[in-house]
Design a protein around this motif. Structure first.
Motif, mmCIF file in Angstrom:
data_model
loop_
_atom_site.group_PDB
_atom_site.id
_atom_site.type_symbol
_atom_site.label_atom_id
_atom_site.label_comp_id
_atom_site.label_asym_id
_atom_site.label_seq_id
_atom_site.Cartn_x
_atom_site.Cartn_y
_atom_site.Cartn_z
ATOM 1 N N LEU A 123 -8.045 49.564 -25.557
ATOM 2 C CA LEU A 123 -7.760 48.354 -25.944
ATOM 3 C C LEU A 123 -8.334 47.265 -25.179
ATOM 4 N N GLY A 124 -9.091 48.182 -23.808
ATOM 5 C CA GLY A 124 -9.565 47.088 -22.831
ATOM 6 C C GLY A 124 -11.247 46.089 -23.554
ATOM 7 N N LYS A 125 -11.054 47.182 -24.869
ATOM 8 C CA LYS A 125 -12.422 46.463 -25.881
ATOM 9 C C LYS A 125 -11.945 45.250 -26.478
ATOM 10 N N HIS A 126 -10.119 44.683 -26.405
ATOM 11 C CA HIS A 126 -10.108 44.092 -26.901
ATOM 12 C C HIS A 126 -9.213 42.948 -26.267
ATOM 13 N N PRO A 127 -10.330 42.268 -24.988
ATOM 14 C CA PRO A 127 -9.174 41.630 -24.098
ATOM 15 C C PRO A 127 -8.846 39.969 -25.157
ATOM 16 N N LEU A 128 -9.401 39.789 -25.648
ATOM 17 C CA LEU A 128 -8.702 38.426 -26.054
ATOM 18 C C LEU A 128 -7.308 38.632 -26.356
ATOM 19 N N HIS A 129 -6.784 40.517 -26.773
ATOM 20 C CA HIS A 129 -5.851 39.945 -27.103
ATOM 21 C C HIS A 129 -4.271 41.084 -26.215
ATOM 22 N N PHE A 130 -4.689 41.865 -25.354
ATOM 23 C CA PHE A 130 -4.562 42.608 -24.916
ATOM 24 C C PHE A 130 -4.990 42.100 -23.193
ATOM 25 N N ASP A 131 -3.962 41.767 -22.691
ATOM 26 C CA ASP A 131 -4.484 41.279 -21.379
ATOM 27 C C ASP A 131 -4.771 42.480 -20.229
ATOM 28 N N THR A 132 -5.024 42.034 -18.883
ATOM 29 C CA THR A 132 -5.514 43.270 -17.608
ATOM 30 C C THR A 132 -3.978 43.966 -16.798
ATOM 31 N N LEU A 133 -3.014 43.140 -16.970
ATOM 32 C CA LEU A 133 -1.633 44.068 -17.300
ATOM 33 C C LEU A 133 -1.090 45.416 -18.125
ATOM 34 N N SER A 134 -1.443 44.781 -19.289
ATOM 35 C CA SER A 134 -0.732 46.275 -19.795
ATOM 36 C C SER A 134 -1.639 46.791 -19.605
ATOM 37 N N ILE A 135 -3.233 47.164 -20.306
ATOM 38 C CA ILE A 135 -4.091 48.078 -19.501
ATOM 39 C C ILE A 135 -3.786 48.493 -18.404
ATOM 40 N N ASN A 136 -3.172 47.706 -17.741
ATOM 41 C CA ASN A 136 -3.641 49.011 -16.524
ATOM 42 C C ASN A 136 -2.015 49.634 -16.382
ATOM 43 N N LEU A 137 -1.028 49.144 -16.910
ATOM 44 C CA LEU A 137 0.128 50.095 -17.116
ATOM 45 C C LEU A 137 -0.116 50.682 -17.954
ATOM 46 N N ILE A 138 -0.722 51.087 -19.145
ATOM 47 C CA ILE A 138 -0.408 51.899 -19.941
ATOM 48 C C ILE A 138 -1.697 53.497 -19.450
ATOM 49 N N GLN A 139 -2.793 52.705 -18.341
ATOM 50 C CA GLN A 139 -3.688 53.442 -17.635
ATOM 51 C C GLN A 139 -2.625 55.311 -17.199
ATOM 52 N N ALA A 140 -1.948 54.052 -16.148
ATOM 53 C CA ALA A 140 -0.440 54.502 -15.297
ATOM 54 C C ALA A 140 0.358 55.356 -16.412
ATOM 55 N N GLY A 141 0.413 54.961 -17.246
ATOM 56 C CA GLY A 141 1.000 55.815 -17.709
ATOM 57 C C GLY A 141 0.870 57.087 -18.391
ATOM 58 N N GLU A 142 -0.539 57.095 -19.070
ATOM 59 C CA GLU A 142 -1.591 57.788 -19.463
ATOM 60 C C GLU A 142 -1.330 58.959 -18.169
ATOM 61 N N GLN A 143 -1.923 58.757 -17.369
ATOM 62 C CA GLN A 143 -2.187 59.786 -16.226
ATOM 63 C C GLN A 143 -1.273 59.908 -15.853
ATOM 64 N N ALA A 144 0.256 59.553 -15.428
ATOM 65 C CA ALA A 144 1.205 60.068 -15.158
ATOM 66 C C ALA A 144 2.006 61.073 -16.696
ATOM 67 N N GLY A 145 1.346 60.723 -17.415
ATOM 68 C CA GLY A 145 2.190 61.618 -18.506
ATOM 69 C C GLY A 145 3.365 60.671 -19.100
ATOM 70 N N ALA A 146 3.801 59.730 -18.906
ATOM 71 C CA ALA A 146 5.184 58.917 -19.512
ATOM 72 C C ALA A 146 4.351 57.739 -20.342
ATOM 73 N N LEU A 147 3.529 57.945 -20.606
ATOM 74 C CA LEU A 147 3.030 56.784 -22.248
ATOM 75 C C LEU A 147 4.210 55.847 -23.234
ATOM 76 N N GLU A 148 4.974 56.788 -23.090
ATOM 77 C CA GLU A 148 6.531 55.904 -24.386
ATOM 78 C C GLU A 148 6.908 55.456 -23.373
ATOM 79 N N SER A 149 7.495 55.659 -22.180
ATOM 80 C CA SER A 149 8.799 55.080 -20.897
ATOM 81 C C SER A 149 7.627 53.664 -20.877
ATOM 82 N N LEU A 150 6.230 53.657 -20.409
ATOM 83 C CA LEU A 150 5.115 52.616 -20.009
ATOM 84 C C LEU A 150 4.895 51.341 -21.066
ATOM 85 N N LEU A 151 4.992 52.423 -22.987
ATOM 86 C CA LEU A 151 5.183 50.850 -23.489
ATOM 87 C C LEU A 151 6.485 51.053 -23.902
#
Length: 406
Positions: A123-151
């Protein structure tokens, strides 16, 4: 580089064929060429009879917008919640999307994930469509194993913020559209209708009322200097937006002025507070530290005055100041908001309390927009009456004067 080139060539194809049972089937699939699509279908047990590139429609020229991204996050959260793998979810959402540009974007991301990138990196390779906030939250979700909840949180956040934007745009569009039509009608009257009356009045052989003479003078000026008016208006509008986009001081001055405008100002203020609270709730509940969360919150308020205030609040909080005290120092938040944030800090439920603040002010924005629409309708009618009715009265005054003489 090779992978990037392959992503750019990825297209959407429609196909017809027969499955292993001989049943005729159809569908859509992404691929770089018909040859690769044919091979992919054969691996899936489909004998392709016809493959063709999907035609680009009018929508293909339109880029993905914020509404499309919000819907995508909700669809992705739903599919992951249903147990569908990530890559397959992108395939289903992308191929089924009605906007070709969105299909292309999602297929690009799918291919990047298949090449080994994580979701947040893709998603970070498409900064015009995905903001930094969303990307950071998804990263946190991937690291915590809670991607579905964060999405799910991101989807809710996007839906709420888009709803506020649409409400405000709707409230602004109606009066702007009506006034625009009024200006066009006025120009048409001045250029085409008033000259006909002027020719008629020349045969009266009498002095015309001052109001009528003024309108005829306006008509002549628009006919002879109309191009100059259009040039000045167009140049002024272009210069305004050019410098507005490039000057932060100008943006801050205008945003500060808008907050003081009657009717409009309170709506913009409530909308900024709603965005502040919604973003704070979303980031803090995702486990983002408060100081980092405030950095993301600042850019999401939608108003530079509030953005600058939140950045100052972030600096104060980083030195040990309580958030509630920093908000009071800014002078931009109502006492109720400050007190609710204070309760959230003391009880350890800042995310829940911020969410309640966001819910309250989102409802306040809805009510304020509806009230503004009700207030503007009679005001717009008065403006229309003055513009169009004034021209009509000016043209009929000489006729009334002639009738009184006769």
């Amino acid at each position: 580089m090779a992978q990037a080139a392959l992503d750019k060539k990825n297209l959407i194809f429609q196909w017809e064929g027969r499955d292993r049972r001989g049943t005729r089937v159809t569908g859509q699939i992404s691929g770089a060429s018909q040859v690769m699509v044919r091979a992919q279908l054969q691996r899936q047990g489909v004998t392709p009879l016809k493959i063709w590139k999907k035609r680009a429609s009018f929508q293909s020229r339109s880029k993905p917008n914020a509404g499309d991204i919000a819907v995508f996050f909700r669809q992705l959260a739903t599919m992951l919640g249903a147990g569908i793998p990530l890559v397959q979810s992108f395939e289903i959402i992308g191929v089924g999307h009605e906007k070709p540009s969105m299909q292309k974007l999602l297929m690009d991301i799918k291919n990047q994930i298949e090449s080994g990138l994580t979701l947040h990196d893709a998603l970070g390779k498409h900064p015009l469509h995905f903001d930094t906030l969303s990307i950071n939250l998804i990263q946190a979700g991937e690291q915590a194993g809670a991607l579905e909840s964060l999405l799910d949180k991101i989807a809710t956040y996007k839906e709420k913020t888009e709803a506020i934007k649409k409400k405000i745009k709707k409230a602004m569009f109606y009066p702007a559209a009506v006034l625009g039509v009024a200006v066009i009608v006025t120009v048409i009257l001045l250029i085409f209708v008033i000259p006909q009356f002027e020719t008629l009045f020349k045969g009266f052989g009498a002095d015309l009322p001052a109001f009528t003479m003024m309108v005829i003078g306006m008509s002549k000026f628009v006919q002879t200097k109309g191009w100059l008016i259009a040039l000045v208006a167009g140049g002024g509008g272009f210069a305004f937006f050019y410098f507005y986009k490039r000057s932060r001081k100008m943006q801050e001055a205008i945003d500060r002025w808008l907050l003081k405008v009657p009717i409009v100002g309170p709506i913009l203020r409530k909308a900024a507070i709603a965005r502040f609270a919604r973003t704070l709730s979303t980031t803090f509940s995702a486990g983002v530290p408060l100081v980092e969360a405030l950095q993301s919150v600042a850019g999401a308020t939608g108003n530079i005055v509030y953005e600058s205030a939140v950045l100052r609040m972030k600096d104060e909080v980083s030195t040990g100041q309580r958030l509630q005290r920093a908000m009071e120092n800014s002078g931009l938040f109502p006492n109720m908001v400050n007190q609710m944030i204070a309760v959230g800090e003391e009880s350890g439920s800042l995310d829940a309390m911020s969410s309640k603040v966001a819910d309250f002010y989102e409802l306040e924005v809805d009510a304020a927009v509806d009230s503004m629409s009700s207030l503007l309708e009679p005001l717009i009618m008065v403006i229309l009456g003055v513009l169009v009715g004034g021209l009509v009265v000016a043209m009929y005054l000489p006729i009334f004067k002639l009738g009184s003489v006769v």
